[in-house]
Every structure is written in C-alpha cells, then in structure tokens.
Design a protein around this motif. Sequence first.
Motif, PDB file in Angstrom:
ATOM      1  N   LYS A 111       0.836  -1.200   0.000  1.00 29.81           N
ATOM      2  CA  LYS A 111       0.000   0.000   0.000  1.00 29.81           C
ATOM      3  C   LYS A 111       0.875   1.256   0.000  1.00 29.81           C
ATOM      4  N   GLU A 112       1.879   1.274   0.851  1.00 32.25           N
ATOM      5  CA  GLU A 112       2.759   2.438   0.930  1.00 32.25           C
ATOM      6  C   GLU A 112       3.572   2.597  -0.361  1.00 32.25           C
ATOM      7  N   PHE A 113       4.030   1.469  -0.913  1.00 27.91           N
ATOM      8  CA  PHE A 113       4.784   1.525  -2.166  1.00 27.91           C
ATOM      9  C   PHE A 113       3.884   1.982  -3.318  1.00 27.91           C
ATOM     10  N   SER A 114       2.656   1.501  -3.351  1.00 27.24           N
ATOM     11  CA  SER A 114       1.748   1.907  -4.434  1.00 27.24           C
ATOM     12  C   SER A 114       1.423   3.399  -4.355  1.00 27.24           C
ATOM     13  N   GLU A 115       1.298   3.940  -3.158  1.00 22.74           N
ATOM     14  CA  GLU A 115       1.075   5.382  -3.011  1.00 22.74           C
ATOM     15  C   GLU A 115       2.273   6.169  -3.548  1.00 22.74           C
ATOM     16  N   PHE A 116       3.471   5.664  -3.282  1.00 15.44           N
ATOM     17  CA  PHE A 116       4.678   6.310  -3.801  1.00 15.44           C
ATOM     18  C   PHE A 116       4.698   6.244  -5.334  1.00 15.44           C
ATOM     19  N   TRP A 137      12.652   4.215  -3.691  1.00 17.17           N
ATOM     20  CA  TRP A 137      11.825   4.047  -2.496  1.00 17.17           C
ATOM     21  C   TRP A 137      12.525   3.177  -1.456  1.00 17.17           C
ATOM     22  N   LEU A 138      13.076   2.027  -1.903  1.00 19.26           N
ATOM     23  CA  LEU A 138      13.767   1.144  -0.955  1.00 19.26           C
ATOM     24  C   LEU A 138      14.978   1.829  -0.335  1.00 19.26           C
ATOM     25  N   LYS A 139      15.758   2.502  -1.152  1.00 20.50           N
ATOM     26  CA  LYS A 139      16.948   3.188  -0.642  1.00 20.50           C
ATOM     27  C   LYS A 139      16.552   4.249   0.386  1.00 20.50           C
ATOM     28  N   MET A 140      15.508   4.999   0.083  1.00 25.56           N
ATOM     29  CA  MET A 140      15.029   6.036   0.986  1.00 25.56           C
ATOM     30  C   MET A 140      14.546   5.425   2.304  1.00 25.56           C
ATOM     31  N   LYS A 141      13.779   4.335   2.224  1.00 30.03           N
ATOM     32  CA  LYS A 141      13.212   3.717   3.420  1.00 30.03           C
ATOM     33  C   LYS A 141      14.272   3.049   4.291  1.00 30.03           C
ATOM     34  N   ILE A 142      15.260   2.435   3.653  1.00 31.70           N
ATOM     35  CA  ILE A 142      16.262   1.690   4.419  1.00 31.70           C
ATOM     36  C   ILE A 142      17.317   2.611   5.028  1.00 31.70           C
ATOM     37  N   GLU A 143      17.680   3.673   4.324  1.00 30.90           N
ATOM     38  CA  GLU A 143      18.751   4.541   4.813  1.00 30.90           C
ATOM     39  C   GLU A 143      18.297   5.604   5.804  1.00 30.90           C
ATOM     40  N   SER A 144      17.001   5.899   5.851  1.00 33.02           N
ATOM     41  CA  SER A 144      16.532   6.910   6.804  1.00 33.02           C
ATOM     42  C   SER A 144      16.057   6.229   8.089  1.00 33.02           C
ATOM     43  N   PRO A 145      16.032   6.960   9.191  1.00 32.02           N
ATOM     44  CA  PRO A 145      15.548   6.376  10.444  1.00 32.02           C
ATOM     45  C   PRO A 145      14.100   5.883  10.308  1.00 32.02           C
ATOM     46  N   ALA A 146      13.818   4.766  10.951  1.00 28.74           N
ATOM     47  CA  ALA A 146      12.490   4.147  10.855  1.00 28.74           C
ATOM     48  C   ALA A 146      11.435   5.032  11.521  1.00 28.74           C
ATOM     49  N   SER A 188       7.958   4.165  10.762  1.00 27.57           N
ATOM     50  CA  SER A 188       6.743   3.337  10.793  1.00 27.57           C
ATOM     51  C   SER A 188       7.147   1.867  10.806  1.00 27.57           C
ATOM     52  N   ASN A 189       6.144   1.018  10.954  1.00 26.36           N
ATOM     53  CA  ASN A 189       6.401  -0.425  10.928  1.00 26.36           C
ATOM     54  C   ASN A 189       6.918  -0.867   9.561  1.00 26.36           C
ATOM     55  N   VAL A 190       6.447  -0.218   8.497  1.00 21.46           N
ATOM     56  CA  VAL A 190       6.923  -0.547   7.157  1.00 21.46           C
ATOM     57  C   VAL A 190       8.425  -0.312   7.075  1.00 21.46           C
ATOM     58  N   ASP A 191       8.884   0.826   7.567  1.00 19.19           N
ATOM     59  CA  ASP A 191      10.313   1.136   7.570  1.00 19.19           C
ATOM     60  C   ASP A 191      11.096   0.101   8.374  1.00 19.19           C
ATOM     61  N   ARG A 192      10.578  -0.273   9.529  1.00 21.57           N
ATOM     62  CA  ARG A 192      11.263  -1.249  10.386  1.00 21.57           C
ATOM     63  C   ARG A 192      11.367  -2.602   9.702  1.00 21.57           C
ATOM     64  N   ILE A 193      10.282  -3.030   9.059  1.00 24.94           N
ATOM     65  CA  ILE A 193      10.285  -4.324   8.362  1.00 24.94           C
ATOM     66  C   ILE A 193      11.300  -4.307   7.223  1.00 24.94           C
ATOM     67  N   LEU A 194      11.268  -3.249   6.418  1.00 25.05           N
ATOM     68  CA  LEU A 194      12.209  -3.160   5.296  1.00 25.05           C
ATOM     69  C   LEU A 194      13.650  -3.151   5.786  1.00 25.05           C
ATOM     70  N   GLN A 195      13.920  -2.430   6.856  1.00 27.62           N
ATOM     71  CA  GLN A 195      15.277  -2.362   7.393  1.00 27.62           C
ATOM     72  C   GLN A 195      15.717  -3.693   7.991  1.00 27.62           C
ATOM     73  N   LYS A 196      14.786  -4.442   8.521  1.00 26.38           N
ATOM     74  CA  LYS A 196      15.113  -5.733   9.117  1.00 26.38           C
ATOM     75  C   LYS A 196      15.321  -6.816   8.062  1.00 26.38           C
ATOM     76  N   GLU A 197      14.586  -6.730   6.949  1.00 27.95           N
ATOM     77  CA  GLU A 197      14.580  -7.800   5.956  1.00 27.95           C
ATOM     78  C   GLU A 197      15.487  -7.567   4.753  1.00 27.95           C
ATOM     79  N   ILE A 198      15.873  -6.311   4.482  1.00 33.84           N
ATOM     80  CA  ILE A 198      16.619  -6.016   3.258  1.00 33.84           C
ATOM     81  C   ILE A 198      17.919  -5.279   3.601  1.00 33.84           C
ATOM     82  N   TYR A 199      18.973  -5.707   2.935  1.00 32.58           N
ATOM     83  CA  TYR A 199      20.287  -5.101   3.105  1.00 32.58           C
ATOM     84  C   TYR A 199      20.681  -4.429   1.793  1.00 32.58           C
ATOM     85  N   ILE A 200      21.318  -3.261   1.857  1.00 37.08           N
ATOM     86  CA  ILE A 200      21.821  -2.579   0.670  1.00 37.08           C
ATOM     87  C   ILE A 200      23.327  -2.782   0.608  1.00 37.08           C
TER      88      ILE A 200
END
Length: 100
Positions: free
Chosen positions: A4-9, A25-34, A36-48
């Motif tokens: 949902k958040e990605f589709s809005e973007f 979008w992924l780079k922005m979400k992972i590199e910035s401080p979390a 929301s829960n979406v940010d936390r999940i992406l940071q926990k599951e994906i590595y750049i």
Amino acid sequence: MILKEFSEFLQKNEEKPSVSLLYVWLKMKIESPAKSNVDRILQKEIYIAKNNVGNFLFIGKSPTGRNLIQSLYNFALSFEQQKMSRWVHNQKANNFKNIK
C-alpha cells in the motif's frame, strides 16, 4: 501494508519507470531512520550493498526478505504494465495507422 505504501509512492511519481522508483523508495526507506512499521520491516529484511563503482544491490537478509524483494519487483512490473495498457486503451486506432 508495505504494498500500500509503495503503491502510493508509485502513484505520486507515475511519470517515472516503476522499477527505478522501487530502487529510490527502498533506498530512501532503508537509509533513513524508521518512522513506521513498514520502515522497520524493510530495514530488518533487506540489506543494501554498494560496490566500488557506486552501484547498489538489494539483498534479502532471509528467505522472507528475498520474497519481499521479489514481490515488490513484481508489483512494480505490474504497475508499469497497467500504465501501458491504460495508455493503449486511451489511444485511437488512427494513431497506429502509419506504423509499419
């Protein structure tokens, strides 16, 4: 939640290719401080990963992370296909008359 958040973007940036927007979008979400829960999940599951040339690679930290990346990529592709089919649908037959 994540889609949902990605589709809005994607909807806010329709003029750009969807797969490129996924990278942004992924780079922005992972590199910035979390925030929301979406940010936390992406940071926990994906590595750049970044190579010496400066290219980035997204890597799933677990099988769930790999599935998440694949799902987001497939969603970006389907969004791009939807944009193209909408464009074709809005065209008139005369627009394609001179194509050989």
